[in-house]
Design an enzyme around this catalytic site. Structure first.
Site, PDB file in Angstrom:
ATOM      1  N   CYS A  95       9.610 -37.119  26.202  1.00 15.59           N
ATOM      2  CA  CYS A  95      10.236 -38.335  26.729  1.00 15.59           C
ATOM      3  C   CYS A  95      10.435 -38.294  28.250  1.00 15.59           C
ATOM      4  O   CYS A  95       9.449 -38.325  28.972  1.00 15.59           O
ATOM      5  CB  CYS A  95      11.543 -38.570  25.976  1.00 15.59           C
ATOM      6  SG  CYS A  95      11.882 -40.314  25.758  1.00 15.59           S
ATOM      7  N   HIS A 191      10.811 -37.562  19.566  1.00 13.44           N
ATOM      8  CA  HIS A 191      11.905 -36.589  19.544  1.00 13.44           C
ATOM      9  C   HIS A 191      12.720 -36.774  18.290  1.00 13.44           C
ATOM     10  O   HIS A 191      12.259 -37.396  17.343  1.00 13.44           O
ATOM     11  CB  HIS A 191      12.766 -36.712  20.809  1.00 13.44           C
ATOM     12  CG  HIS A 191      13.107 -38.101  21.191  1.00 13.44           C
ATOM     13  ND1 HIS A 191      13.959 -38.867  20.456  1.00 13.44           N
ATOM     14  CD2 HIS A 191      12.684 -38.874  22.230  1.00 13.44           C
ATOM     15  CE1 HIS A 191      14.079 -40.050  21.038  1.00 13.44           C
ATOM     16  NE2 HIS A 191      13.305 -40.092  22.116  1.00 13.44           N
TER      17      HIS A 191
HETATM   18  N1  GLN Z   1      13.394 -42.827  31.662  1.00  9.92           N
HETATM   19  C1  GLN Z   1      13.182 -42.818  30.305  1.00  9.92           C
HETATM   20  C2  GLN Z   1      12.950 -44.192  29.684  1.00  9.92           C
HETATM   21  O1  GLN Z   1      11.873 -44.640  29.733  1.00  9.92           O
HETATM   22  C3  GLN Z   1      14.059 -41.972  29.538  1.00  9.92           C
HETATM   23  C4  GLN Z   1      13.436 -41.708  28.258  1.00  9.92           C
HETATM   24  C5  GLN Z   1      14.154 -40.681  27.487  1.00  9.92           C
HETATM   25  O2  GLN Z   1      14.121 -39.502  27.790  1.00  9.92           O
HETATM   26  N2  GLN Z   1      14.798 -41.173  26.466  1.00  9.92           N
HETATM   27  O3  GLN Z   1      13.810 -44.834  29.118  1.00  9.92           O
END
Ligand code: GLN
Length: 244
Positions: A95, A191
């Site tokens: 992510c 995740h």
């Molecule tokens: N900056 C990220 C997003 O696109 C964060 C994603 C995450 O780690 N949940 O929302």
């Protein structure tokens, strides 16, 4: 020759949004069951990683704010990252951590958070957030991968994806691709945490790490009935997909 597998967990104080620590626990336990020693090295925020000392690196997810903080430290040794990855260092990035592997992550206000520039990959925030359960087909080697995604960022890259979306959104909700594979780097939006329900992927990362470390140990098959029951339940009950 090292005897212990050294696993670095980068910035657990900032990048642990979706129980990403669970990934570390799975890797350690799967080694323990096979008599392989591990050492987990948590690298706290603000500290630069000593990449030459690790055999496997994990980067988890975080909020936009946390990502900005992490980017400040990460950006300091881009060259070392590039060299380590080209030497075969296995990296699992989830992510927010996945987004940081690229050129930049463009925030909703248009500012850009600089990435590691390891990959030809950019991410731009947009709405609505891409949230929900996801399953991908990651090919014959890795099979199906399941989990949960929650990101505003839309990622596009010029590399091989980790898999093709069976259900869910993936990299950008449009092109049907999810994640990335480059050298021994795997990036993904999945995740929840990722590895407990996806033991094949866990062993894939471990095998890469053992080979990179030069540790001669075989990953004897484990009884994954429990893990695969969770995997299959996710596919059938949450995603209404066949488990075959
Ligand atoms: N900056 C990220 C997003 O696109 C964060 C994603 C995450 O780690 N949940 O929302």
């Amino acid at each position: 020759m090292p005897t212990k597998l050294r696993i670095a967990h980068l910035y657990p104080d900032l990048l642990n949004l979706y129980a990403d620590k669970g990934n570390i626990r799975v890797l350690v336990q799967r080694c323990r069951w096979r008599g392989i020693e591990t050492e987990v090295i948590p690298v706290p925020s603000g500290e630069e990683p000593r990449l030459e000392q690790y055999h496997l690196v994990l980067l988890g997810g975080g909020s936009d704010r946390e990502q900005e903080l992490v980017a400040k430290t990460l950006g300091k040794n881009k060259l070392e990252w590039r060299q380590a990855v080209h030497a075969g260092l296995p990296v699992l990035a989830v992510c927010g951590g996945y987004q940081l592997l690229g050129e930049y992550y463009q925030l909703p206000d248009g500012r850009k958070v600089a990435g590691l520039e390891l990959l030809d990959l950019v991410t731009k925030a947009d709405g609505p957030r891409l949230i929900g359960n996801i399953a991908i087909d990651a090919g014959p080697e890795l099979g199906t991968i399941v989990g949960f995604e929650n990101h505003g960022g839309r990622t596009r890259h010029g590399h091989e994806p980790l898999g093709t979306v069976l259900k869910g959104h993936g990299n950008n909700g449009r092109d049907g691709k999810e994640g990335v594979r480059y050298q021994n780097v795997i990036g993904t939006y999945i995740h929840g945490p990722l590895l407990p329900k996806n033991p094949r992927l866990a062993d894939h990362m471990l095998q890469l790490a053992l080979d990179y470390a030069g540790i001669r140990a075989t990953l004897a098959p484990l009884d994954d009935a429990f893990e695969m029951a969770a995997h299959h339940a996710f596919l059938s009950r949450r995603l209404d997909l066949p488990t075959g």
